[in-house]
Design an enzyme around this catalytic site. Structure first.
Site, mmCIF file in Angstrom:
data_model
loop_
_atom_site.group_PDB
_atom_site.id
_atom_site.type_symbol
_atom_site.label_atom_id
_atom_site.label_comp_id
_atom_site.label_asym_id
_atom_site.label_seq_id
_atom_site.Cartn_x
_atom_site.Cartn_y
_atom_site.Cartn_z
ATOM 1 N N CYS A 94 0.822 -1.211 0.000
ATOM 2 C CA CYS A 94 0.000 0.000 0.000
ATOM 3 C C CYS A 94 0.854 1.257 0.000
ATOM 4 O O CYS A 94 0.692 2.159 -0.805
ATOM 5 C CB CYS A 94 -0.912 -0.018 1.227
ATOM 6 S SG CYS A 94 -1.773 1.521 1.464
ATOM 7 N N CYS A 135 -1.689 1.855 -2.853
ATOM 8 C CA CYS A 135 -2.654 2.951 -2.669
ATOM 9 C C CYS A 135 -2.024 4.332 -2.598
ATOM 10 O O CYS A 135 -2.546 5.282 -3.167
ATOM 11 C CB CYS A 135 -3.450 2.763 -1.372
ATOM 12 S SG CYS A 135 -3.530 1.102 -0.778
ATOM 13 N N LYS A 144 -0.333 5.450 -5.905
ATOM 14 C CA LYS A 144 -1.437 5.455 -6.869
ATOM 15 C C LYS A 144 -2.323 6.683 -6.694
ATOM 16 O O LYS A 144 -2.669 7.369 -7.648
ATOM 17 C CB LYS A 144 -2.245 4.161 -6.697
ATOM 18 C CG LYS A 144 -3.496 4.014 -7.531
ATOM 19 C CD LYS A 144 -4.772 4.494 -6.870
ATOM 20 C CE LYS A 144 -5.146 3.831 -5.594
ATOM 21 N NZ LYS A 144 -5.706 2.504 -5.746
ATOM 22 N N TYR A 157 -9.181 -3.364 -11.216
ATOM 23 C CA TYR A 157 -9.180 -1.949 -10.825
ATOM 24 C C TYR A 157 -7.773 -1.368 -10.952
ATOM 25 O O TYR A 157 -7.597 -0.215 -11.336
ATOM 26 C CB TYR A 157 -9.779 -1.743 -9.424
ATOM 27 C CG TYR A 157 -8.898 -2.087 -8.246
ATOM 28 C CD1 TYR A 157 -8.089 -1.117 -7.659
ATOM 29 C CD2 TYR A 157 -8.880 -3.371 -7.701
ATOM 30 C CE1 TYR A 157 -7.285 -1.421 -6.573
ATOM 31 C CE2 TYR A 157 -8.084 -3.677 -6.616
ATOM 32 C CZ TYR A 157 -7.283 -2.698 -6.052
ATOM 33 O OH TYR A 157 -6.491 -2.996 -4.972
ATOM 34 N N GLU A 205 -7.077 1.942 -13.136
ATOM 35 C CA GLU A 205 -6.520 3.112 -12.451
ATOM 36 C C GLU A 205 -5.244 3.583 -13.142
ATOM 37 O O GLU A 205 -5.072 4.779 -13.416
ATOM 38 C CB GLU A 205 -6.208 2.778 -10.984
ATOM 39 C CG GLU A 205 -7.444 2.622 -10.111
ATOM 40 C CD GLU A 205 -7.127 2.194 -8.684
ATOM 41 O OE1 GLU A 205 -7.989 2.397 -7.811
ATOM 42 O OE2 GLU A 205 -6.013 1.669 -8.418
ATOM 43 N N HIS A 236 -26.340 21.406 0.359
ATOM 44 C CA HIS A 236 -26.410 21.971 -0.984
ATOM 45 C C HIS A 236 -25.363 23.048 -1.187
ATOM 46 O O HIS A 236 -25.124 23.830 -0.283
ATOM 47 C CB HIS A 236 -27.820 22.548 -1.203
ATOM 48 C CG HIS A 236 -28.096 22.886 -2.623
ATOM 49 N ND1 HIS A 236 -28.158 21.926 -3.612
ATOM 50 C CD2 HIS A 236 -28.300 24.074 -3.234
ATOM 51 C CE1 HIS A 236 -28.403 22.523 -4.776
ATOM 52 N NE2 HIS A 236 -28.492 23.820 -4.563
ATOM 53 N N GLU A 256 -25.623 14.875 -1.945
ATOM 54 C CA GLU A 256 -26.997 15.123 -1.479
ATOM 55 C C GLU A 256 -28.024 14.352 -2.311
ATOM 56 O O GLU A 256 -29.138 14.100 -1.860
ATOM 57 C CB GLU A 256 -27.335 16.620 -1.500
ATOM 58 C CG GLU A 256 -27.415 17.220 -2.882
ATOM 59 C CD GLU A 256 -27.805 18.707 -2.886
ATOM 60 O OE1 GLU A 256 -28.703 19.084 -2.109
ATOM 61 O OE2 GLU A 256 -27.207 19.475 -3.658
#
Length: 510
Positions: free
Chosen positions: A51, A56, A59, A198, A202, A485, A490
């Protein structure tokens, strides 16, 4: 028996580090072994595991760098009129060497931090490769090849995984993997990414954004195991934005072009086969990145000597719900464990809770492996928690589900009128790119069993909703929550269109 250590942790990645530190906090005498065998390309790295070094962290930095190129157009539309523009150039230029240097400097800082932390917490760190001798003994080999045995009452096996190769001629000699891309010294140029995982998407996403001619070769579906409606949405978005997709094909061999008179001199010739029509084609690339899955590091550590049982098909270790292997005093966590999600936070929580169960007086403090949220950092990010639609249909049947859908375009995208590719007339950020899906179970008062979001800041959006899903929130709970908002998130508080209604979930106007 009296053993030299209370705990030996094999593997200094996310899970091993977390477990070792937590065991030490409970006053135990702990050693941690971590040793990185160089990739076939020759890349090695420091303490911290996949990682931190080749996963991660680098990346996400590269993905963020890629998004900044896109944001430059937003900046120009909002008054930073020369932002990212160079005199006389159509497109901003990206410098690969600067990117790699920044990423690697940050990663090396993390390696140093981990070593310091282990020392401060009195964990005995050994940069050595551990192999089982018996259930309490491990043989350690240092980088000079010197061997010695150590003993421990408990052993935590957390070796993680490494990228898989295809097993076709030239793959290990000529191709790189995610182990190598984040520290690649020269810019990748025209790149073929093999795989539809993935990791493949990526990497292809950020390489495309940095301006490299990037191809993805996919054997079958994108993002196996993830929601397939979402996977198709991401694949087509990437294709519209410049990543070239070669579908239903597999590489047969890789060769270096040695002929100096050839226009492709020095490039890699990839011969590939179309699975539907069986014919073969050859195409030339500067870099070939394999992202065709990962294998657990369970082969060279002599698990038999300790009586640890493997799932022969996956090469992963069997454990029970307490992370205990077939050998009573040996536990396994992280990516090398059968049926576990291969995710850093899963390994970390598993490791900490294992230590708390063994030494913290909390024998039932187990990990919940259900409803683990995750995010895929493709150019259009995808976050999800709970079931994919395929799994929900398989588990409950379509008639038991109510599925809510919506598409929209974020406010932040609406001022940027620049075209991504004036020649093709592809709009940079189309309407209805952002996608929401909520899967609910009718008979449980529309309890939310799957939540899927494709759009900006997917990780940040889904992390919060993951708590709600874990607490068994219903559609009504979401509707009762007031939205913030203007945000994209939302939308989850006002989903109206269901799949069964047959109405159009796309948005018109603002």
């Amino acid at each position: 028996g009296s053993y030299y250590y209370d705990v030996i942790v094999v593997g200094g990645g996310s899970g091993g580090l977390a477990c070792a530190k937590r065991c030490a906090k409970h006053g135990k005498k702990v050693t941690l072994l971590d040793f990185v065998k160089p990739s076939p390309y020759g890349t090695k790295w420091g303490l911290g595991g996949t990682c931190v070094n080749v996963g991660c962290i680098p990346k996400k930095l590269m993905h963020y760098g890629a998004l900044l190129g896109e944001s430059a157009g937003d900046a120009r539309s909002l008054g930073w009129t020369t932002f990212g523009k160079e005199d006389g150039k159509e497109h901003p230029t990206h410098d690969w060497e600067t990117l790699v240097m920044s990423v690697q400097n940050y990663v090396r800082g993390l390696n140093f931090g981990y070593r310091t932390e282990l020392r401060e917490q009195s964990v005995d760190y050994k940069n050595e490769f551990g192999v089982f001798v018996d259930e309490h003994t491990i043989e350690c080999t240092n980088k000079r090849g010197e061997k010695k045995n150590i003993t421990g009452e408990y052993i935590v096996f957390a070796p993680g995984g490494r990228p898989r190769y295809l097993g076709v001629p030239g793959d290990k000699e000529l191709c790189i993997t995610s182990d190598d891309i984040f520290s690649l010294q020269k810019s990748p140029g025209k790149t073929l990414v093999v795989g539809a995982s993935y990791i493949a998407l990526e990497c292809a996403g950020f390489l495309t954004a940095f301006g490299y001619d990037t191809y993805v070769m996919a054997r079958s579906i994108f993002l196996r195991g993830f929601d397939q409606e979402v996977a198709e949405h991401i694949g087509s978005y990437m294709e519209r934005h410049g990543t070239k997709i070669i579908k239903r094909c597999v590489p047969v061999k890789f060769e270096k072009v040695e002929d100096e008179s050839s226009p492709n001199h020095g490039m890699i010739a990839c011969t590939y086969k179309n699975l539907d029509f069986e014919f073969e084609t050859t195409e030339y690339f500067d870099t070939v990145l394999l992202a065709v899955g990962r294998d657990a590091c369970t082969t060279e550590v002599n698990l038999d000597a300790a009586g640890i049982k493997l799932n022969e098909k996956t090469g992963k270790v069997y454990v029970d719900e307490y992370d205990q292997t077939s050998t009573r005093n040996i536990f396994a966590i992280g990516d090398a464990v059968d049926t576990r999600q291969e995710l850093t936070p899963v390994a970390i929580k598993s490791g900490e809770r294992l230590a708390d169960r063994l030494f913290g007086g909390r024998p039932e403090f187990k990990m919940d492996y259900l409803e683990v949220p995750t995010t895929v950092f493709t150019p259009l990010e995808y976050g999800c928690v709970g079931m994919s639609e395929e799994l929900a249909v398989e588990t409950y049947g379509m008639d038991k589900l109510e599925i809510y859908l919506s598409f929209l375009r974020p406010l932040e995208w609406k001022t940027n009128q620049e075209f991504h590719d004036a020649k093709k007339g592809v709009e940079h950020r189309e309407d209805n790119s952002v996608f929401f899906k909520m899967i609910t179970l009718k008979e449980e008062n529309e309890r939310v069993i799957g939540l899927h979001y494709v759009g900006p800041h997917a990780g940040e959006v889904i992390q919060g909703f993951a708590v709600a899903v874990k607490m068994k929130a219903t559609k009504a709970d979401f509707d009762d929550t007031v939205g913030i908002h203007p945000t994209v998130a939302e939308e989850f508080t006002m989903l109206k269109v269901t799949r069964s209604s047959g109405m159009d979930p796309t948005k018109r106007g603002c």
